[in-house]
Design an enzyme around this catalytic site. Structure first.
Site, PDB file in Angstrom:
ATOM      1  N   HIS A 182      -6.818 -75.615 -49.918  1.00 38.01           N
ATOM      2  CA  HIS A 182      -6.914 -76.969 -49.939  1.00 38.01           C
ATOM      3  C   HIS A 182      -7.801 -77.522 -51.364  1.00 38.01           C
ATOM      4  O   HIS A 182      -8.519 -78.498 -51.378  1.00 38.01           O
ATOM      5  CB  HIS A 182      -7.802 -77.685 -48.668  1.00 38.01           C
ATOM      6  N   SER A 312      -6.739 -82.653 -79.241  1.00 38.46           N
ATOM      7  CA  SER A 312      -7.040 -84.065 -78.994  1.00 38.46           C
ATOM      8  C   SER A 312      -7.017 -84.342 -80.669  1.00 38.46           C
ATOM      9  O   SER A 312      -7.458 -83.886 -81.581  1.00 38.46           O
ATOM     10  CB  SER A 312      -8.286 -84.416 -78.488  1.00 38.46           C
ATOM     11  N   LYS A 318     -11.846 -80.039 -78.745  1.00 43.01           N
ATOM     12  CA  LYS A 318     -11.094 -80.072 -77.499  1.00 43.01           C
ATOM     13  C   LYS A 318      -9.782 -79.141 -77.641  1.00 43.01           C
ATOM     14  O   LYS A 318      -9.010 -78.976 -78.388  1.00 43.01           O
ATOM     15  CB  LYS A 318     -10.655 -81.078 -77.032  1.00 43.01           C
ATOM     16  N   GLU A 325       1.302 -76.316 -69.557  1.00 47.97           N
ATOM     17  CA  GLU A 325       1.721 -77.573 -69.467  1.00 47.97           C
ATOM     18  C   GLU A 325       3.450 -77.890 -69.751  1.00 47.97           C
ATOM     19  O   GLU A 325       4.029 -78.481 -69.164  1.00 47.97           O
ATOM     20  CB  GLU A 325       0.955 -78.666 -70.173  1.00 47.97           C
TER      21      GLU A 325
END
Length: 466
Positions: A182, A312, A318, A325
């Protein structure tokens, strides 16, 4: 203005670019279907070339086709199969539902090339399409193309991915981490156990695909127009499948029922379902990697994926999990393709499915995308990620769920109280248990050892710990 020539078919004259290898029927399809600009993929054109070459050989063997013409057709067809004329196959995916336009595109290109080689006219219908119909050739091309791509691209990529996961699991076997259910802290497990689950998913995906392959290896070729085999020699189907099997190394065979093979695309729908299941597995693995990599400070921060590019355009420094992805997007596309193929598979009306080009496009694209994604996931993400052992150990020591190991000793209710206190005070479970139970430090250290807990079993009196 582009130079043109006049071609003729049963409907009359058509203007065709002078340097095009196709003829009138292909040009009509180009003019009729300016829809997507997406042509059928290379594996499908390869399959058409193999089919036409094999058909010509069989017709020559059956003495239905002149030997010299057959040789010219075979040579031209193999050139098509080898990718030498891909630009000559511009017909849109969204065309006549039988794929007749693409079949005639192949017939006309091959006839043009064979005519030049033979020095005598080769007719696209009478010679190249002899003993065939679009209605059995296009379903056959779907099966042949899919089988070859599965065997040559996807299954090897999955085998490589599973091995890559195995290698990483072996390297990380000694590292214990917090398990999660969970998305909440759960009992500990080892990295090799977690990654072993991934490898099992990939191998199960391969097994599902292999289990469905035999039905894709059954070919409609020989059923001709509606499944009766009209205008094909009685021995054509068996000889065709045997010769194509020898040429490709795949155990192709005639479909046991041509009416089913041409009116339905159940084998393609079945394989699409297996690809969807594989996509679901890859999505799970990709998302696990994203979560484990999250941070580096405010996320889980368990691993560091290879830094492949700036993440980014506005936030310096970043770095994002770009490979997982990309893989997740592939999986979403494949899951969507399965819905398209399912709907297309329902479009078998009486003796013919009328969404064959769409099935071909979606199925072959799904196979190619999954093969590429599997290779990238293994080579660019799993092989190179690093583990932050310090962060993992710090989180594990404070994991209140470790108290589960004492259930057999102190009971569930007492354990719950200790877990809640440890979480509330941000303290190690062992320290709180030392205060709230009569167990000694040495005994608690053994009972709450995270690495020992990964082996299962009962801790405490009467239990061995696994």
């Amino acid at each position: 203005m582009t130079r043109q020539r006049i071609e003729r078919d049963s409907m009359g004259e058509v203007r065709v670019p002078a340097d095009a290898l196709w003829g009138a029927q292909t040009q009509r399809a180009i003019d009729n279907f300016p829809i997507s600009g997406i042509a059928l993929p290379r594996p499908f054109i390869r399959a058409l070339g193999l089919i036409k070459a094999t058909a010509a050989e069989v017709n020559a063997e059956l003495e239905l086709l002149d030997g010299a013409l057959a040789q010219a057709i075979v040579a031209a067809s193999l050139d098509v199969a080898g990718g030498r004329h891909d630009a000559q196959f511009p017909v849109d995916v969204f065309q006549t539902g039988s794929g007749t336009s693409s079949n005639m595109n192949a017939n006309e290109v091959i006839a043009h090339l064979a005519t030049l080689a033979a020095g005598q006219p080769v007719h696209p219908n009478d010679h190249v399409n002899l003993g065939q119909s679009s209605n059995d050739t296009i379903p056959t091309a779907i099966h042949v193309a899919a089988v070859l791509e599965l065997r040559e691209a996807l299954l090897p990529a999955l085998k490589g991915l599973a091995k890559q996961i195995d290698r990483k699991a072996k390297a990380l076997k000694g590292i214990t981490k917090t398990g999660r259910t969970h998305l909440m802290d759960a009992m500990p497990l080892r990295f090799d156990q977690e990654l072993g689950g991934w490898a099992a998913q990939i191998r199960d995906g391969s097994a599902r695909i292999k289990a469905s392959l035999p039905r894709l290896e059954r070919l409609a070729q020989g059923g001709t127009a509606v499944g009766t085999g009209i205008n094909a020699h009685p021995k054509f189907a068996a000889k065709f499948a045997k010769r194509l099997a020898k040429r490709s190394g795949v155990p192709f065979k005639p479909a046991p029922d041509f009416f089913a093979a041409m009116s339905a695309q159940d084998a393609a729908v079945e394989m699409s379902g297996q690809l969807k299941a594989l996509a679901v597995s890859l999505m799970k693995i990709a998302n696990d990697l994203r979560w484990m990599n999250s941070g580096p400070l405010a996320g889980l921060g368990e691993i560091r994926l290879p830094a492949l590019q700036p993440g980014s355009s506005i936030m310096p420094g970043k770095v994002n999990p770009v490979i997982p992805e990309a893989v997740a997007m592939v999986c979403a596309k494949v899951i969507g393709a399965d819905t398209t193929i399912t709907l297309a598979g329902q479009s078998g009306n009486f003796q013919l499915n009328v969404m064959l080009p769409l099935i071909a496009h979606e199925l072959l694209q799904a196979i190619a995308l999954l093969a590429n994604a599997a290779r990238l996931l293994g080579d660019q993400a799993i092989a190179g990620f690093e583990v932050d052992e310090a962060a993992i150990k710090a989180a594990l020591a404070k994991n209140p769920i470790l108290i589960t190991a004492l259930n057999a000793v102190i009971g569930y209710e007492k354990g719950a109280a200790i877990a809640k206190q440890a979480y509330r005070e941000r303290r190690a479970v062992l320290d709180v248990a030392l205060e709230q139970t009569t167990l000694g430090a040495a005994e608690l250290a053994v009972l709450l050892d995270p690495s020992a807990l990964t082996e299962g079993g009962i801790k405490g009196p009467g239990g061995t710990g696994g």
